[in-house]
Write an enzyme that holds these catalytic residues in place. Sequence first.
Site, PDB file in Angstrom:
ATOM      1  CE  LYS A   1      -1.647   2.007   3.585  1.00 22.59           C
ATOM      2  NZ  LYS A   1      -2.357   2.412   4.829  1.00 22.59           N
TER       3      LYS A   1
ATOM      4  CG  ASP B   1      -7.428   3.297   2.062  1.00 21.45           C
ATOM      5  OD1 ASP B   1      -8.235   2.744   1.277  1.00 21.45           O
ATOM      6  OD2 ASP B   1      -7.506   4.498   2.396  1.00 21.45           O
TER       7      ASP B   1
END
Length: 391
Positions: free
Chosen positions: A259, A277
Amino acid sequence: MGEQGPGGGRKTAKTAKTAPEEAPEQRPAARTATRKTTAATKKAAAAKKAAPAKKAAPKKNAAPAEKAAPAKKAAPAAKTAPAKRTAAAKKAAAQKAPAKRAPRKPAHAEAVAADGTVALKNVPAKTVAAKPPTSESRTALVRRARRINRELAEVYPYAHPELDFENPFQLIVATVLSAQTTDLRVNQTTPGLFAKYPTPEDLAAANPEEVEGILRPTGFFRAKTKSVIGLSKALVEQFGGEVPDRLEDLVKLPGVGRKTAFVVLGNAFGRPGITVDTHCQRLVRRWQWTDETDPDKIEAAVGALFPKSDWTDLSHHVIWHGRRICHARKPACGACPIAPLCPAYGEGETDPEKARKLLKYEKGGFPGQRLKPPQAYLDAGGKPAPPQGAG
């Protein structure tokens, strides 16, 4: 003697002569007697025939025995009937036998299914990460997903990363600090951090206790201090103090996962990436783009629905929508611009007036998360976040 002789003789003669004359008169009586005798004989014969039936009737136990005997004899005949089946019938019965036994032996389900005869019930239906969990076709899913992205692009034309940064180093540090807190809190904290430690070399040589004091407002400050100092040391030792621009290099840095790596690649180097996320994970499942829960699998599933060039902006659109409208607990369904395209419509407040009160940040008339947002955001009416300590 002489008188009786002739007289008797005559009388005898007459009698002999008249006997035939009287016979016709006596015949009906004889016939009647004969008929009576015949009737009596028939009755007697019928009585004899009926006599066994009358004797058998009182024997109540005998009758069931006689009826049961044929039933017992017939039973074996019924059982032996299948033995006379043809060879074709036996083959047909043999072919049907495995289908009946399969549910009783789930352990053999894989072997049977390999031949295409029995469907596997214990194998998960989802075998490909990008496979839609609903009944809509793959083409329909792609079209709906891309239309959602286009609609969100019109709603958030100024979407951007909501972390303040001026270079790749500041972005990677800010992204590491954003774990388990808001971008707003990070943006209020990093100005003091970067003012004291502007380069990887400075932060790598920093006193951990001093860094902890600065990062305390972000939560988990001890672990985050260890991560950013270790990250800075790795940049200095392995990459000459420069942030690498390759995914395989970024994920080797302390505190950096896929991420964080895609945030840096997409926003600092212009290389497409999907940021998975908590907002992205929630929304893609509500939209039924995928039912995966693992971030890496979500990334693969969503990436397969869009061209690679759309990945970075798509991430901004999804995250912005999740923060402002499609909240985790009370989504503002009544104020959602993509409600007609959302399979989860109705999970939140559907009344338009009540839904508007749930909107956050600039959609609800509040400041955004960046202290120094892009000019396009300000031109669209966005408000910058207040600095740390401001009322």
